[in-house]
Write a protein that holds these residues in place. Structure first.
Motif, mmCIF file in Angstrom:
data_model
loop_
_atom_site.group_PDB
_atom_site.id
_atom_site.type_symbol
_atom_site.label_atom_id
_atom_site.label_comp_id
_atom_site.label_asym_id
_atom_site.label_seq_id
_atom_site.Cartn_x
_atom_site.Cartn_y
_atom_site.Cartn_z
ATOM 1 N N VAL A 24 1.895 -2.083 4.068
ATOM 2 C CA VAL A 24 1.069 -0.883 4.257
ATOM 3 C C VAL A 24 -0.393 -1.211 3.996
ATOM 4 C CG1 VAL A 24 0.671 1.465 3.447
ATOM 5 C CG2 VAL A 24 3.005 0.574 3.582
ATOM 6 N N LEU A 25 -0.620 -1.936 2.912
ATOM 7 C CA LEU A 25 -1.993 -2.332 2.579
ATOM 8 C C LEU A 25 -2.613 -3.167 3.697
ATOM 9 C CD1 LEU A 25 -2.302 -3.427 -1.139
ATOM 10 C CD2 LEU A 25 -3.841 -1.959 0.136
ATOM 11 N N GLY A 26 -1.801 -4.079 4.242
ATOM 12 C CA GLY A 26 -2.298 -4.936 5.321
ATOM 13 C C GLY A 26 -2.728 -4.141 6.530
ATOM 14 N N PHE A 27 -1.888 -3.194 6.941
ATOM 15 C CA PHE A 27 -2.230 -2.342 8.086
ATOM 16 C C PHE A 27 -3.478 -1.515 7.798
ATOM 17 C CE2 PHE A 27 2.119 -2.899 9.863
ATOM 18 C CZ PHE A 27 1.721 -3.229 11.143
ATOM 19 N N GLY A 28 -3.507 -0.960 6.607
ATOM 20 C CA GLY A 28 -4.657 -0.133 6.211
ATOM 21 C C GLY A 28 -5.949 -0.930 6.263
ATOM 22 N N ALA A 29 -5.922 -2.125 5.699
ATOM 23 C CA ALA A 29 -7.127 -2.950 5.665
ATOM 24 C C ALA A 29 -7.559 -3.327 7.079
ATOM 25 C CB ALA A 29 -6.864 -4.201 4.839
ATOM 26 N N ALA A 30 -6.578 -3.685 7.930
ATOM 27 C CA ALA A 30 -6.914 -4.065 9.308
ATOM 28 C C ALA A 30 -7.562 -2.898 10.046
ATOM 29 C CB ALA A 30 -5.658 -4.517 10.037
ATOM 30 N N THR A 31 -7.009 -1.701 9.857
ATOM 31 C CA THR A 31 -7.580 -0.518 10.504
ATOM 32 C C THR A 31 -9.008 -0.290 10.031
ATOM 33 O OG1 THR A 31 -5.363 0.387 10.384
ATOM 34 C CG2 THR A 31 -7.114 1.898 11.043
ATOM 35 N N LEU A 32 -9.201 -0.396 8.726
ATOM 36 C CA LEU A 32 -10.548 -0.194 8.165
ATOM 37 C C LEU A 32 -11.542 -1.195 8.752
ATOM 38 C CD1 LEU A 32 -10.205 0.620 4.374
ATOM 39 C CD2 LEU A 32 -11.259 1.989 6.172
ATOM 40 N N VAL A 33 -11.123 -2.436 8.850
ATOM 41 C CA VAL A 33 -12.025 -3.461 9.397
ATOM 42 C C VAL A 33 -12.390 -3.127 10.844
ATOM 43 C CG1 VAL A 33 -12.127 -5.864 10.163
ATOM 44 C CG2 VAL A 33 -11.303 -5.325 7.872
ATOM 45 N N LEU A 34 -11.389 -2.698 11.623
ATOM 46 C CA LEU A 34 -11.650 -2.376 13.032
ATOM 47 C C LEU A 34 -12.609 -1.192 13.144
ATOM 48 C CD1 LEU A 34 -8.132 -2.878 14.620
ATOM 49 C CD2 LEU A 34 -10.160 -4.292 14.917
ATOM 50 N N ALA B 145 6.443 -12.985 -3.557
ATOM 51 C CA ALA B 145 5.193 -12.230 -3.541
ATOM 52 C C ALA B 145 5.125 -11.274 -2.361
ATOM 53 C CB ALA B 145 4.019 -13.184 -3.497
ATOM 54 N N THR B 146 5.840 -11.548 -1.281
ATOM 55 C CA THR B 146 5.684 -10.727 -0.091
ATOM 56 C C THR B 146 6.792 -9.693 0.064
ATOM 57 O OG1 THR B 146 6.837 -12.447 1.113
ATOM 58 C CG2 THR B 146 4.447 -12.478 1.213
ATOM 59 N N THR B 147 7.677 -9.584 -0.911
ATOM 60 C CA THR B 147 8.778 -8.641 -0.754
ATOM 61 C C THR B 147 8.340 -7.205 -1.030
ATOM 62 O OG1 THR B 147 9.397 -9.124 -3.012
ATOM 63 C CG2 THR B 147 10.619 -10.264 -1.266
ATOM 64 N N ASP B 148 7.183 -7.031 -1.637
ATOM 65 C CA ASP B 148 6.715 -5.681 -1.965
ATOM 66 C C ASP B 148 6.340 -4.944 -0.681
ATOM 67 O OD1 ASP B 148 5.469 -3.432 -2.889
ATOM 68 O OD2 ASP B 148 4.691 -4.460 -4.672
ATOM 69 N N PRO B 149 6.999 -3.831 -0.335
ATOM 70 C CA PRO B 149 6.700 -3.126 0.935
ATOM 71 C C PRO B 149 5.274 -2.581 0.959
ATOM 72 C CG PRO B 149 8.148 -1.837 -0.459
ATOM 73 C CD PRO B 149 8.051 -3.172 -1.106
ATOM 74 N N ARG B 150 4.698 -2.343 -0.197
ATOM 75 C CA ARG B 150 3.320 -1.839 -0.215
ATOM 76 C C ARG B 150 2.351 -2.844 0.406
ATOM 77 N NH1 ARG B 150 2.080 -0.502 -6.220
ATOM 78 N NH2 ARG B 150 3.420 -2.307 -6.479
ATOM 79 N N PHE B 151 2.741 -4.120 0.331
ATOM 80 C CA PHE B 151 1.872 -5.160 0.888
ATOM 81 C C PHE B 151 1.635 -4.935 2.378
ATOM 82 C CE2 PHE B 151 1.134 -9.330 2.792
ATOM 83 C CZ PHE B 151 0.097 -9.787 1.991
ATOM 84 N N HIS C 173 0.878 -18.447 -8.752
ATOM 85 C CA HIS C 173 2.146 -17.842 -9.152
ATOM 86 C C HIS C 173 2.113 -16.340 -8.941
ATOM 87 C CE1 HIS C 173 3.673 -21.460 -11.072
ATOM 88 N NE2 HIS C 173 2.475 -21.640 -11.615
ATOM 89 N N SER C 174 3.287 -15.788 -8.748
ATOM 90 C CA SER C 174 3.413 -14.342 -8.743
ATOM 91 C C SER C 174 4.337 -13.955 -9.881
ATOM 92 C CB SER C 174 3.976 -13.877 -7.402
ATOM 93 O OG SER C 174 3.965 -12.470 -7.357
ATOM 94 N N VAL C 175 4.347 -12.675 -10.191
ATOM 95 C CA VAL C 175 5.269 -12.159 -11.184
ATOM 96 C C VAL C 175 5.481 -10.700 -10.817
ATOM 97 C CG1 VAL C 175 3.566 -11.402 -12.891
ATOM 98 C CG2 VAL C 175 5.772 -12.221 -13.658
ATOM 99 N N ASN C 176 6.651 -10.190 -11.011
ATOM 100 C CA ASN C 176 6.899 -8.791 -10.670
ATOM 101 C C ASN C 176 5.946 -7.887 -11.446
ATOM 102 O OD1 ASN C 176 8.878 -9.638 -9.024
ATOM 103 N ND2 ASN C 176 10.550 -8.518 -10.015
ATOM 104 N N GLY C 177 5.398 -6.919 -10.758
ATOM 105 C CA GLY C 177 4.517 -5.964 -11.434
ATOM 106 C C GLY C 177 3.083 -6.408 -11.501
ATOM 107 N N VAL C 178 2.752 -7.480 -10.773
ATOM 108 C CA VAL C 178 1.370 -7.967 -10.851
ATOM 109 C C VAL C 178 0.462 -7.189 -9.897
ATOM 110 C CG1 VAL C 178 1.379 -9.759 -9.071
ATOM 111 C CG2 VAL C 178 0.096 -10.114 -11.189
ATOM 112 N N GLY C 179 1.025 -6.381 -9.018
ATOM 113 C CA GLY C 179 0.221 -5.607 -8.070
ATOM 114 C C GLY C 179 0.771 -5.749 -6.674
ATOM 115 N N ALA C 180 0.341 -4.860 -5.785
ATOM 116 C CA ALA C 180 0.920 -4.814 -4.448
ATOM 117 C C ALA C 180 0.637 -6.085 -3.654
ATOM 118 C CB ALA C 180 0.385 -3.611 -3.686
ATOM 119 N N LEU C 181 -0.534 -6.697 -3.892
ATOM 120 C CA LEU C 181 -0.870 -7.881 -3.119
ATOM 121 C C LEU C 181 -0.101 -9.105 -3.578
ATOM 122 C CD1 LEU C 181 -4.712 -7.475 -2.709
ATOM 123 C CD2 LEU C 181 -2.973 -7.322 -0.928
ATOM 124 N N GLY C 182 0.559 -9.026 -4.785
ATOM 125 C CA GLY C 182 1.319 -10.152 -5.275
ATOM 126 C C GLY C 182 0.419 -11.293 -5.697
#
Lengths: 296, 498
Positions: free
Chosen positions: A262-272, A254-260, A173-182
Motif C-alpha cells: 500500500v505504501l509503495g502504491f501511495g508513494a508512486a502516486t504521489l511522485v506522479l 521484510a516484504t511480507t507486511d501488506p502495508r508495504f 536486518h529486519s525484525v518484526n514490528g520495525v515498521g511497514a517498510l521493514g
C-alpha cells in the motif's frame, strides 16, 4: 698436549646455584607464556567461536568442540576452519557435520596459525581437565530496564546513530514490528535471534559479531556496552511480542507486511502527481489541442 | 559609434503571390536530407492563420524572444540562466513534432507491385520519421489559402487586440481576406537563439551579421529552438544538431543571390547591406513596445555620412562594401521611405528582415444581393482596408498603428500618383493631398514606384562584396602562419596516410 692433560675444573657452588636459578626463571617464564596463550585462547574463543560453539557445554549452532583435538589432527582442524564448505565437499567427517547442523553453515574464518594454536591449546587444556568453557565477557554491563527496549528500537532503525559509526542494524536486518517498510534483507530476520542463541551467545555476538560480512564492518566500529544492553533488550522483547517467529532465517521476511505494498502504491502516486505539478507549464503540443477546441 | 555591417532583407508583401517557389528552392538546396525533412528554413504562411509551427507567434505557449526588464537588461522569456540550467535536460517550451508536422511520403511501389485485384492499388502515406503508415493530419502550409477557416484563421495570435465585432467582420463571406507571409531567419541584431545556446555554438558573423550554428560545437540542447520567437531554428533528429537558414552564405560569398531570393517569382525580395551602430543596441531594446520600430530604425546609419564612413573603415569595412550599402534597396525601404517594418518587433530580437505591409485589394461589397467590386474611389483608402490596421500593426509594429498606416498610405499615394500620370482619371488635388499626407514629393514617389515595380535583379539584390580575405584577417588567428603550415585546407592541414 700439556693443555689436554690439564684436569677439568670442578663447578663451584655458586655456578650450580646460577644454573638452577636460570632454569627456574626459564620454566616460570614459559609457564607464564603458556598461561597467557591460554588466556588469549579464551578471549579468541569467546569472540570468534563462542556464538556457535561450546567446549563441554553441549552442541549449539555448531558442535561442541570438547575433545576435537583428540578426534582430528591439527592439519584437519586448520583446513576445516579456513574453509568449512570446501572441506565438507571432500571430507566425509566434515560432510557429516554439515548434514547434522543444517541449514547452518559455518562461515570461513581468518585465523592466523598462532591464533589457531592458542584456541587448540585452550580446547586441549579444558578437555584434559574435563572443564566447561565459561565466557568471561559475555555479560551485560547493567540490568535491563523497560526504556532500553525503546532505545534499542531507535538504535536498530537508525533513528539514533550508533556511537562508533557502525551502520544501523536495519540497513541489513529486519525484525518484526520495525515498521511497514521493514528492514534490510541482506542479513537474516532477527525476530527469532533470541531463541536461536542463548543470552550469553547473543551478547557475545552483539559485542563482537563474528560473521564474515559483519566482521569487516564492526571490527573497527564496535557497539558500546550501553548499545549492547539496549539492542539486547530490544531483540529479547521482539521474540516475546512475536512468539510465532521462526528460528529458520527467512530472507523475505521484510516484504511480507501488506502495508508495504500500500505504501509503495501511495508513494508512486504521489511522485506522479508531484511530477505533473512540477512540470505543469511544460508544452504539451499546440496544434492538436487547437484543432480539438475549434468550432468544427 | 561602433559601425557594423548587416546583410539585411525586405519582403514586399504587396507583391507576394504565395506560390511557395522560395520554399521549394530552399528545400532542394538545403533541407532535402534525413532528419531535415520537416524543416522549412523558408516557408510561406497564409495570414490570418496560425503559421508554421502552429501558433508560433503565441509566446505564452513557446516562450520565445526577450522580455523588457526594469534594470535595462532584457531577459530571455524562457527564463534566466539558473532556470534554463535547471531545465536543460527537460526543456519545457519546445514545439512538438506535431506542431510542425510529421513529414511524409507515399508508398509508391505499391502502385506497381500490388497483386492483381478488383480495386486500383493506392499509394498510402508513410512517415518519413518512422517509415510506418500514417494518417496525414497537418502539413507546413496546411492552412494555405484558408482565409476564413474557423480552425486556423480564427486562432491567429494577432487577433488579441481586436474586438469580437472586428474579428467577426473578417469572417464574413464577402469580406473574407488573406495575404501571404513568407518567412526566413531574420538574422536578428539581438538574436535570442545565440543568447540561449548553452554550448556557445551559435554566432553572428562579424563581417555580415549572418547568424549561424556551428555544427561541430552544437550539442543539440535545443535551447535555441525555444528561444527563437520566430521558430526558425530546427532540431535535426538524425544528426542530433540544430540547423537554421544560413542566408545561403556560400552563394552570397560568390556574389549570387540566396536561393529563395533568386527564385522568387513575384520578385518581392530585396537584399542589401545596412550599417548600424552596435553601441546603441541596448538603447533600442529598452523602449516601450510602441516606440520599438522607431528605435530599431534609429540604429541604422546613413552610409553616405562621412563620419559613419570613417568609423566603418576603422572597423575594417571596405570602401566597396560602403558603396554597395549606398545602393542598398533595404536602406531605402526601411530608413529613407519608412515603408518596411520588422515582423513582431515586440519579441525584441531586432530582426533584420523587414516587410512592406500589403495594401490589400479593392474593397467589395454586396448591395441588394449583387456582389459589387466597384468603389466610389478607384482604390479604397486604407481606412476602409479589409484587414484592420490594428491587425497589421500587431504583426509589423508591435501594435503601433501609426507605423503601419504610414507605410500603407505611402503605397496608396504612389498608386494614385502613377494613376494620374499614366491614365489621368484621378484629380491632381487628390494625388497631391495623398502625397502630402505622408510627406512625399513626386521624385520620391517615382523612386518608390521604380524600386517596387521595375527593379532589375541587380537593383533588388545588392550583395556587398564579401571580402572573405578581410573577414579572415578579422579573426585572431594568424592566417599567414596557417598559410605556411597548412598549404591548402582552411581548417586542417592535409596529413599523409590519413
Amino acid at each position: 698436549m700439556e693443555m689436554q692433560s690439564e684436569p677439568k675444573r670442578a663447578r663451584t657452588a655458586i655456578e650450580r646455584l646460577a644454573v638452577v636459578g636460570l632454569l627456574i626463571v626459564f620454566t616460570t617464564l614459559v609457564g607464564a607464556l603458556r598461561a597467557e596463550a591460554q588466556d588469549d585462547g579464551a578471549k579468541l574463543f569467546e569472540t570468534r567461536c563462542y556464538s556457535c560453539h561450546n567446549i563441554g557445554g553441549g552442541d549449539k549452532q555448531g558442535p561442541d568442540l570438547k575433545g576435537v583435538t583428540e578426534r582430528q589432527s591439527r592439519e584437519w582442524i586448520e583446513e576445516f576452519v579456513k574453509s568449512p564448505t570446501a572441506m565438507s565437499r571432500k571430507d566425509p567427517v566434515a560432510a557429516e557435520l554439515f548434514k547434522k547442523f543444517s541449514p547452518t553453515i559455518m562461515p570461513d574464518q581468518t585465523l592466523t596459525p598462532a591464533e589457531l594454536d592458542s584456541i587448540i591449546t585452550l580446547i586441549k587444556n579444558l578437555t584434559s581437565k574435563n572443564e566447561t568453557f565459561v565466557p568471561s565477557g559475555a555479560k551485560l554491563s547493567r540490568a535491563i530496564v523497560p526504556a532500553d527496549i525503546i532505545a534499542g528500537k531507535e538504535l536498530f532503525t537508525g533513528q539514533i546513530h550508533l556511537a562508533n559509526g557502525a551502520p544501523s542494524c536495519n540497513s541489513c536486518h529486519s525484525v518484526n514490528g520495525v515498521g511497514a517498510l521493514g528492514g534490510g534483507t541482506l542479513g537474516p530476520d532477527l525476530t527469532a535471534a533470541n531463541i536461536k542463541y542463548r543470552d550469553p551467545e547473543l551478547i557475545s555476538i552483539l559485542q563482537s559479531p563474528n560473521f564474515p560480512t559483519m566482521n569487516t564492518i564492526f571490527t573497527n566500529h564496535k557497539l558500546t556496552d550501553e548499545e549492547v544492553v539496549q539492542l539486547f533488550a530490544y531483540l529479547q522483547n521482539a521474540k516475546q511480542v512475536y512468539p510465532e517467529a521462526s528460528v529458520v532465517p527467512t530472507q523475505a521476511a521484510a516484504t511480507t507486511d501488506p502495508r508495504f505494498l500500500v505504501l509503495g502504491f501511495g508513494a508512486a502516486t504521489l511522485v506522479l502527481i508531484g511530477l505533473n505539478v512540477f512540470w505543469r507549464k511544460r508544452s504539451h503540443g499546440v496544434r492538436k489541442e487547437m484543432v480539438r477546441r475549434s468550432k468544427i | 559609434m561602433d559601425v557594423r555591417l548587416q546583410v539585411s532583407m525586405v519582403f514586399h508583401l504587396d507583391k507576394c503571390i504565395g506560390c511557395h517557389t522560395c520554399s521549394i528552392a530552399c528545400k532542394n538546396v538545403w533541407t532535402d536530407r534525413k532528419g531535415a525533412e520537416y524543416m522549412w528554413w523558408n516557408n510561406v504562411e497564409t495570414k490570418p492563420g496560425t503559421g508554421y509551427p502552429t501558433k508560433w507567434e503565441d509566446q505564452s505557449k513557446y516562450n520565445g524572444g526577450w522580455e523588457k526588464k526594469d534594470n535595462g537588461k532584457p531577459e530571455l522569456k524562457m527564463g534566466n540562466r539558473a532556470s534554463r540550467l535547471i531545465n536543460i535536460f527537460h526543456n519545457p517550451s519546445l514545439p512538438k513534432m506535431d506542431d510542425y508536422y510529421e513529414p511524409f511520403t507515399y508508398k509508391y511501389e505499391d502502385l506497381f507491385d500490388s497483386p492483381e485485384g478488383a480495386d486500383q492499388p493506392t499509394a498510402r502515406p508513410i512517415s518519413m520519421v518512422t517509415g510506418k503508415f500514417m494518417d496525414i493530419e497537418a502539413g507546413p502550409n496546411w492552412d494555405d489559402d484558408l482565409g476564413g477557416s474557423p480552425v486556423y484563421a480564427e486562432n491567429d495570435a494577432n487577433f488579441e487586440g481586436l474586438s469580437p465585432e472586428e474579428q467577426q467582420e473578417l469572417f464574413d463571406v464577402e469580406r473574407l481576406v488573406f495575404f501571404y507571409l513568407p518567412r526566413i531567419c531574420n538574422h536578428c541584431l539581438n538574436p535570442a537563439c545565440v543568447a540561449a545556446c548553452p554550448s556557445g555554438a551559435i554566432y553572428k558573423r562579424g563581417e555580415d551579421g549572418i547568424v549561424l550554428i556551428n555544427q561541430e560545437v552544437c550539442r543539440g540542447w535545443r535551447m535555441c529552438v525555444s528561444a527563437c520567437p520566430y521558430k526558425k531554428t530546427y532540431y535535426n533528429w538524425s544528426t542530433g544538431k540544430s540547423e537554421k537558414c544560413i542566408l545561403c552564405f556560400p552563394r552570397l560569398e560568390t556574389g549570387q543571390a540566396p536561393a529563395c531570393f533568386h527564385s522568387c517569382v513575384g520578385r518581392i525580395r530585396y537584399l542589401g547591406g545596412i550599417l548600424y551602430d552596435a553601441d546603441r543596441l541596448t538603447d533600442a531594446l529598452n523602449v516601450d513596445d510602441d516606440k520599438l520600430v522607431d528605435a530599431h530604425r534609429d540604429l541604422i546609419l546613413d552610409p553616405r555620412d562621412p563620419v559613419v564612413r570613417e568609423k566603418a573603415k576603422e572597423n575594417g569595412i571596405d570602401e566597396r562594401t560602403l558603396e554597395a550599402c549606398e545602393r542598398s534597396p533595404v536602406y531605402r525601404y526601411v530608413k529613407e521611405w519608412k515603408m518596411a517594418l520588422p515582423l513582431h518587433s515586440e519579441f525584441r530580437t531586432l530582426p533584420m528582415l523587414f516587410y512592406v505591409p500589403p495594401l490589400l485589394p479593392v474593397m467589395a461589397k454586396t448591395e441588394n444581393g449583387v456582389y459589387e467590386t466597384a468603389n466610389d474611389e478607384l482604390f479604397s483608402p486604407i481606412e476602409k482596408a479589409r484587414l484592420p490596421i490594428k491587425y497589421l500593426a500587431s504583426l509589423f509594429s508591435a501594435g503601433n498603428t501609426d507605423q503601419v498606416s504610414y507605410a500603407l498610405k505611402k503605397q496608396y499615394a504612389v498608386r494614385l500618383f502613377k494613376r494620374l500620370e499614366t491614365v489621368g482619371d484621378v484629380s491632381e488635388e487628390v494625388v497631391n493631398y495623398a502625397l502630402a499626407e505622408c510627406g512625399m514629393d513626386a521624385e520620391e514617389a517615382e523612386a518608390v514606384y521604380r524600386l517596387t515595380s521595375l527593379p532589375t535583379m541587380d537593383e533588388r539584390v545588392v550583395i556587398p562584396p564579401m571580402h572573405r580575405e578581410e573577414a579572415m584577417a578579422m579573426l585572431d588567428d594568424d592566417m599567414w602562419e596557417q598559410k605556411g603550415s597548412a598549404g591548402f585546407g582552411f581548417r586542417e592541414a592535409p596529413v599523409r596516410g590519413a
